[in-house]
Structure formats: C-alpha cells, structure tokens
Motif scaffolding. Structure first.
Motif, short mmCIF file in Angstrom:
data_model
loop_
_atom_site.label_atom_id
_atom_site.label_comp_id
_atom_site.label_asym_id
_atom_site.label_seq_id
_atom_site.Cartn_x
_atom_site.Cartn_y
_atom_site.Cartn_z
N SER A 19 3.60 -0.85 -7.92
CA SER A 19 3.68 0.05 -6.45
C SER A 19 3.98 0.99 -7.05
O SER A 19 4.36 2.20 -5.33
CB SER A 19 4.61 -1.04 -5.87
N SER B 285 0.14 5.99 -3.75
CA SER B 285 -0.87 6.04 -5.28
C SER B 285 -1.49 5.36 -5.41
O SER B 285 -2.74 5.95 -6.18
CB SER B 285 0.45 5.47 -6.60
N ASN B 286 -1.70 3.66 -4.44
CA ASN B 286 -2.50 2.56 -4.49
C ASN B 286 -3.29 3.31 -4.14
O ASN B 286 -4.77 3.06 -3.76
CB ASN B 286 -2.46 1.55 -4.93
N VAL C 173 -8.49 -1.51 -5.93
CA VAL C 173 -7.41 -2.39 -4.75
C VAL C 173 -8.45 -2.62 -3.58
O VAL C 173 -9.11 -1.86 -2.93
CB VAL C 173 -6.48 -0.71 -4.44
N VAL D 123 -9.00 4.05 -5.58
CA VAL D 123 -8.30 3.66 -6.47
C VAL D 123 -9.55 2.07 -6.60
O VAL D 123 -9.38 1.10 -5.86
CB VAL D 123 -7.28 3.15 -6.24
N TYR E 16 1.04 -0.88 -0.16
CA TYR E 16 0.07 -0.34 0.50
C TYR E 16 0.91 0.88 0.38
O TYR E 16 1.29 0.95 0.86
CB TYR E 16 -0.91 -0.19 1.29
#
Length: 424
Positions: free
Chosen positions: A320, A283-284, A301, A298, A280
């Motif tokens: 990632s 960005s995600n 995810v 997102v 994690y």
C-alpha cells in the motif's frame, strides 16, 4: 339335597358388569388424558412451526426491502427476499422454507396493499414489500387418538406467516465521525470523487476536504468519543440542523479508524472490521477516482465491490505504500475468515456542513448526509500527510450503498440513511 348356587351366580354377574363398566371408564379417561397431552404437544409443535415461518418471512421482507430504492429492478429485490427466506429452516430446523417466484414476494404502494407480483409494478411504485409462506400437512403426534371417537376426524395441520417491510430513516448507523464540506447544489461532488484531508493536524478546512466530527452531543472527551464512534461501540445519527465538529489534533484516533480495515494492534480488537481491508492509494489505483466499482490501470487490483465479495484483507504496508505498523506483522494481520464475518464498515454515512462556518468556529450546522467510502487507513501515530474518502452520493439517494445500514429511527432523522424496517 339341592345346592343353592343361583345367588352366587347373580353376584358374579354383577361384579363382571361393574368391572366392565370400570374398564370402559378407564379407557375413556385414558383417551381424554392422551387427547389433552396430545393437544398440548401438538399445539406446541404448531407454535414452533409458526415461529420458524415468521422468522423466514421477516428475513425475506427485510432483505427484499433493502433494494426498494426506486431504481433497482424489483426482480433483484424478489431474489434477495426468496434467498433470505429460503435459508431459514422449518420443521424443527430440519428443512428449508419453501418460497415461490411471483407468489411469495409481492409489492404495493401503500402498507395496506393491494400487493401484487413485481411484474406488474415499476421500481418507483414499490414502497412496501410483503413476504408470505406456509407449511402444510404437519402431522400430529397424539391428538389424532380422538379419531377413534364416532364423528371425529382430526387431520394434519397447516400454518402460515406474513411480514411487510419498507425503508425508513435510521436513528443509528455507526456513521463515520467526520464532516464533509458541503459546497451546496443538488450534487455536491461527482460520484466517485476522491476527497482529501489531513484530519490529524489540520485546524482549518476548505471545500473539498473533511475533518473530525463528534456525533454524540453528550460525549465531551473528544479523543475517546471519536474512538468509540469509529470502533462502533457508540453510534448515532444527529438530526439535520445539529451543530457538529471537533477541533484540534486527534492523533490518538488512528487505531480506531484503522479497525474498520481490520488492522489490529497488539492483538486488541477495536471493533468489527469491514468485509475487506483492501486499501486504495494513488499508487495502486492510478485514476484516483471510483475505486468503489471502477477499474484501475494497475493489473490485479480489485475494486472495492470485488474485494468485498472476495473478502480481501489489507494488503500490507509494503504493497500500500503506507506505514500503519501493519508491515511488521505479516500480510494480512488477520485471516480472511474474519472479514467474512465482518460488516459494511467502510461504506458509511458522514455529515455534511458549510466549511466556511467551520473555519471560524470549529462547529457548523449539519446540512445533509453523504455516503462515503474509506479508501486508506491512517498511518502509525497519526503521522499522515493525507487520508482519502470517496464520495458515493447523498446517503438518501436512490440506489445509494449507504441506504441500508443502521437501526430504524423516527422522522426526526431527516435525510439520514434509509434502512429496512418491519411494519407488520
């Protein structure tokens, strides 16, 4: 002339009588011999059955005790206990052990009872759990031969087992060898908060960050001590009041740190991975908060609990945004079956200290234990600007996901994570 045959007839009769008596003795001796053999075999059969039932009861009690956190519904504890007890087999591993709702799993406030169904107790009252089972009508193999004797009635046998478990302080949890800055107060951070630190090169720390902490006072080689504790080959939970810390740049620990994500280098296994290696980052996981069981903005995810249930592997460096050298080896480096046989490695207890003291001396007093989630792996060679942990509360909080990992210890490990332990 008269033949004299009477003496010969008398001798024949005497021999017949002796032969008949011998046959009776032989028959009785065979019965006794078979009875002794049968006793040995059938008692052995009962011993095996008793051992199988005890394994089932022990598994049931430990599984049920895991959820005795004072918050979770006792129906969850009962279901976990019955499921664990049921998967154990009996009758020479040929049949599941039967367990009954509201009967096989019972609860009490003290170890001596009285034990009762969970429906009559609140989660805060239940401190001990008891599991019982039985196996009736176990047919004998040979001992029933004694039934031919007058007044003898040898029937099928029954065996039962009982186990009692509770939660106690752990002495070994393979805790994460980093310290968390403790700002004080009953709730140091909001549960779900992401803590950030550069644990590779930072030599000073401020509140809200964390740093390396060698948890084995007998281990003096900093880098190898940390690597051993990260990979799980050396575990320990120091008591509160212990001086901990590890000064300096420990870049060589990055591979061992990443082993908990299931990231393997040069086919070298540095320890059992977590159930999931899914990482994690900002960005995600846009909220940068509560990746444990929250939601990301997102699409697609999974949070950690879902990823753990699905045994999601590390998604690779391209996804990632990290550089672990994993990106050169495919996505993921190891199969999902490896994660299925993993362990809870990324949810770990971590010691808390006053970082003001740590700034000046590189060592500080362990104040209490936090529960943290490792969010992202370290980058290749330790060239990382930051790495993140998610705060999941104190390790001994009711309902803490770190309560049930480790080996039972003694009361000297105050504030250590609680673990299920058999007491009877």
């Amino acid at each position: 002339m008269r033949l004299k045959t009477q003496p010969r007839m008398r001798g024949t009769t005497r021999r017949c009588r002796e032969g008949g008596a011998t046959l009776v003795l032989v028959a009785l001796s065979m019965i006794v011999l078979i009875a002794f053999v049968g006793l040995a075999l059938d008692l052995g059969k009962l011993y095996v059955a008793k051992s199988e039932l005890q394994n089932s009861a022990d598994s049931c009690a430990l599984a049920a005790a895991r959820d005795l956190d004072g918050v979770t519904s006792l129906s969850v504890s009962e279901a976990a206990g019955i499921a664990a007890g049921h998967i154990n087999l009996a009758s020479f591993q040929s049949a599941p052990v039967s367990m009954t709702v509201n009967t096989s799993v019972t609860y009490a406030t003290t170890s001596s009872g009285p034990f009762s169904s969970w429906t009559g107790m609140t989660p805060s009252q239940a401190k001990y759990v008891q599991c019982t089972n039985s196996l009736p009508n176990i047919a004998n193999w040979l001992i029933q031969v004694l039934n031919i004797l007058p007044g003898t009635n040898v029937g099928p046998a029954s065996v039962s087992a009982r186990a009692v478990a509770t939660n106690g302080s752990s002495q070994s949890t393979c805790a994460l060898p980093v310290f968390i800055c403790d700002p004080g107060g009953p709730s140091p951070y909001l549960k779900g908060t992401w803590l950030t630190s550069n644990i590779i090169s930072a030599n000073s720390y401020t509140q809200g960050m964390f740093g390396w902490a060698n948890l084995d006072p007998n281990c003096t080689n900093g880098a190898s001590c940390l690597a051993a504790q990260l990979s799980g080959s050396a575990c320990g939970v120091p008591a509160t009041g212990t001086q901990i810390g590890q000064n300096g740049n420990i870049a060589s620990a990055w591979k061992a740190y990443n082993s908990r994500f299931g990231i393997v280098y040069n086919n070298k296994n540095l320890g059992t991975p977590d159930f999931t290696g899914y990482a994690y980052t900002s960005s995600n996981w846009k909220p940068a908060f509560d990746a444990y069981d929250g939601s990301s903005s997102v699409a697609g995810v999974d949070n950690y609990k879902t990823a753990m249930a699905n045994h999601d592997g590390y998604q690779g460096d391209a996804a990632s945004g990290l550089n672990t050298s994993e990106g050169n080896k495919g996505t993921p480096a190891i199969s999902s079956t490896v994660y299925q046989s993993g362990a809870s490695r990324r949810l770990a207890a971590a010691p808390m200290v006053n970082c003001t003291t740590m700034n000046s001396s590189s060592h500080a007093t362990l104040t209490r234990w936090a529960c943290v989630l490792m969010l992202d792996p370290l980058q290749q060679g330790g060239n990382s600007n930051a790495v993140h942990l998610e705060y999941r509360g104190l390790a001994d909080d009711p309902g803490s996901p770190c309560r049930s990992g480790g080996v039972p210890g003694t009361t000297s490990t105050t504030n250590a994570p609680l673990v299920p332990v058999l007491i009877q």
